[in-house]
Write an enzyme that holds these catalytic residues in place. Structure first.
Site, PDB file in Angstrom:
ATOM      1  CB  CYS A 393      39.148  33.951  47.674  1.00 27.60           C
ATOM      2  SG  CYS A 393      39.136  32.151  47.657  1.00 27.60           S
ATOM      3  CG  HIS A 524      37.457  34.031  52.265  1.00 29.78           C
ATOM      4  ND1 HIS A 524      36.760  34.831  51.388  1.00 29.78           N
ATOM      5  CD2 HIS A 524      37.608  32.846  51.651  1.00 29.78           C
ATOM      6  CE1 HIS A 524      36.499  34.149  50.287  1.00 29.78           C
ATOM      7  NE2 HIS A 524      37.000  32.937  50.417  1.00 29.78           N
ATOM      8  CD  GLU A 526      36.304  37.728  53.554  1.00 32.80           C
ATOM      9  OE1 GLU A 526      37.535  37.896  53.480  1.00 32.80           O
ATOM     10  OE2 GLU A 526      35.667  37.056  52.726  1.00 32.80           O
TER      11      GLU A 526
HETATM   12  N1  GLN Z   1      36.410  30.016  42.731  1.00 28.04           N
HETATM   13  C1  GLN Z   1      37.688  30.022  43.357  1.00 28.04           C
HETATM   14  C2  GLN Z   1      38.053  28.673  43.937  1.00 28.04           C
HETATM   15  O1  GLN Z   1      37.204  27.857  44.139  1.00 28.04           O
HETATM   16  C3  GLN Z   1      37.746  31.080  44.437  1.00 28.04           C
HETATM   17  C4  GLN Z   1      36.836  30.798  45.573  1.00 28.04           C
HETATM   18  C5  GLN Z   1      36.551  32.026  46.402  1.00 28.04           C
HETATM   19  O2  GLN Z   1      36.762  33.135  45.957  1.00 28.04           O
HETATM   20  N2  GLN Z   1      36.024  31.835  47.598  1.00 28.04           N
HETATM   21  O3  GLN Z   1      39.206  28.412  44.199  1.00 28.04           O
END
Ligand code: GLN
Length: 550
Positions: A393, A524, A526
């Protein structure tokens, strides 16, 4: 014939934090292993509508469900233990229940009646529990009630449980997870707090059918008998639950005390089959123990920022990532040794050298500005020194920025999250997100939950997954700016996974000819790693890290 749904409520006694979530997961697992269809549900007493607005350092990880609900980390344990995908119906908070009741009232759903805390809040709760059971087509639904008996916060949820029991006594069972202290000076395990907790449960109209005796050591027969006498149950209904090496031991430990039979008896369910349904689980536990006892190790550095309040919290904030790394490492046959590094310390370039001793580096998701420079330097180091890198992310967005700045010479490359005026916004806010932020619509409004992606032929990702379309869970507001995709692809870094329409970049990777493993994902992974089904990208990362070591 209509299916009869049965319910088990897991409540807490004495103190919280002694494993109610794992108990819930384990009981559900045991019943599932007996051949029944099971689902698990969590009730959080706080007023937040979901966990999405809570700080991970205080509350732990936000676990995102496939349908996009932002929930408590216990939901992750249920999914991992049961190997199922849960629904937003399986999660509720005081805020969520009140929100529905108030919406219904505004829609005249109560037909002019006075809407009251009792019975309308418990009735809404019960309705949600029953809907979750129906939707999952569950023979048994295991419900964890947050907090402990005797608090104000969860009293209406205990009332809901009591009402369900009165309605159908054979369909509802209660398990109380209690704590038996052994004060050092006394040197003896004490049952009195559990006796008091049982009385508090009784006051709420609840009689536990099973007491889980959490303690450092196993509870002895004498104390089981004492608890039986004072807590109105049989000694066999007290289940020993000493501290375990691994949470995955717990279902196996519980079955030694026959908890499956006790609960099924209580619910008047046939004692379907034996305990052999736990065979694959047992194999997983055995394999992991063998690996942990062995000599082969892999050292992974996790560079993040939610470490500020000490060791306990940090592992909670990244629990799904930790578990995903473990499952893959056990599968590969190496012991995972995780090192927690705060990104802030890498603001000083001299600290970067210490990174060379790790076999792999992972940067997980994150938000905001803190520690960003450090993370960018870490990524650059991993890329240049050819240390396997896995970005998740924010860890992908930053990898793209680092590559743009240092390789493609776009020195003003940035994300709108940090500097919306930057000249080269290679990471920008998604158009619909802009509106939401303008309206201060922060709760549950990110791009959330499962979306499909297609994978490029011949890519590392494609090979790892062994398929050309995948579905992964998301939680973000920013994305690779579509206007920059062409420019960003001029070097070796390639977007090997995109949304099916090709517009949203989901995976970035460097080919193996220039780097042993440099892969980052917008989603994600995970959240979908399971003990019995490790995640292919984590496995690929571990394999590359093991290779680097050699
Ligand atoms: N802050 C980034 C976004 O909002 C990544 C979010 C995250 O890592 N879950 O796109």
């Amino acid at each position: 014939m209509k299916k009869k749904h049965k319910y088990i409520f897991v409540i807490g006694g004495v103190i919280s934090g002694v494993g109610k979530g794992i108990t819930t997961s384990s009981i559900a697992k045991i019943i599932q292993a007996r051949g029944l269809k099971v689902t698990a549900l969590k009730i959080d007493p706080y007023v937040n509508v979901d966990a999405g607005t809570m700080n991970p350092t205080e509350h732990g990880e936000v676990f995102v469900l496939a349908d996009g609900d932002e929930t408590d980390q216990d939901m992750g344990n249920y999914e991992r233990f049961l190997g199922v995908t849960l629904d937003r119906l399986n999660y509720m908070t005081t805020g969520r229940v009140y929100q529905s009741v108030i919406e219904n009232e505004r829609n005249l759903a109560y037909k002019g009646k006075c809407v009251q805390v009792v019975p309308h809040i418990p009735l809404e709760t019960i309705g949600r529990i029953k809907n979750a059971a129906k939707k999952a087509d569950a023979d048994v639904t295991v419900i964890e009630v947050g907090g402990t008996v005797g608090e104000y916060e969860n009293i209406l949820f205990l009332e809901s449980a009591r009402m369900m029991k009165i309605e159908n006594p054979d369909d509802v069972a209660f398990i109380m997870v209690s704590y038996l202290p052994t004060p050092a000076k006394v040197g003896e395990m004490k049952t009195k707090p559990t006796q008091h907790a049982t009385r508090l449960a009784n006051q709420a109209g609840i009689q536990p059918d099973v007491i889980i005796a959490r303690s450092e050591l196993p509870i002895d027969q004498k104390r089981k008998e004492k608890l039986a006498l004072f807590c109105n149950i049989a000694p066999e209904q007290v289940v020993s639950a000493p501290d375990a090496d691994s949470i995955y031991d717990i279902p196996l430990n519980f079955e030694k005390d026959n908890i499956g039979d006790i609960v099924l008896d209580r619910l008047k369910l046939k004692k379907t089959k034996s305990k052999t349904g736990l065979k694959s689980w047992e194999d997983f536990v055995k394999r992991s123990k063998k690996v942990l006892a062995g000599k082969k190790e892999v050292h992974i550095a996790i560079v993040g920022k939610y470490f500020d309040t000490g060791d306990f919290v940090l592992s909670d904030a990244y629990i799904s990532i930790i578990e995903a790394l473990k499952f893959s490492a056990y599968d590969v046959g190496v012991k995972p040794v995780l090192h927690w590094l705060s990104s802030k310390e890498f603001d000083k370039p001299s600290s970067l050298k210490k990174l060379s001793k790790y076999d792999g580096i992972l940067i997980p998701g994150g938000f905001g500005e803190t520690g960003i420079d450090g993370k960018l330097k870490v990524i650059q180091y991993a890329r240049e020194k050819k240390i396997p890198y896995f970005g998740i992310c924010y860890g992908m967005q930053l990898a793209v920025i680092e590559y743009a700045r240092n390789v493609l010479k776009m020195k003003d490359a940035n994300t709108a999250e940090i500097d919306s005026e930057a000249k080269e916004l290679v990471i920008d806010i998604m158009p619909d997100q802009k509106e939401k932020l303008k309206d201060k619509n922060y709760g549950g409004s990110m791009r959330l939950g499962s979306y499909p992606a297609k994978l490029e032929k011949g890519s590392i990702a494609r090979k790892a997954y062994g398929t050309d379309t995948i579905s992964e869970r998301h939680r973000h507001r920013y994305e690779v700016n579509p206007e920059y995709i062409e420019k960003l692809s001029l070097g070796d870094l390639k977007f090997s996974g995109t949304s099916p329409d090709g517009k949203l970049m989901e995976i970035a990777e460097l080919p193996t000819k220039v780097h042993p493993f440099f892969l980052a994902v917008q989603f994600h992974p995970e959240f979908q790693a399971r003990p019995l089904a490790p995640h292919p990208l984590f496995t690929e990362f571990i394999k590359a890290s093991v290779k680097k070591k050699k």
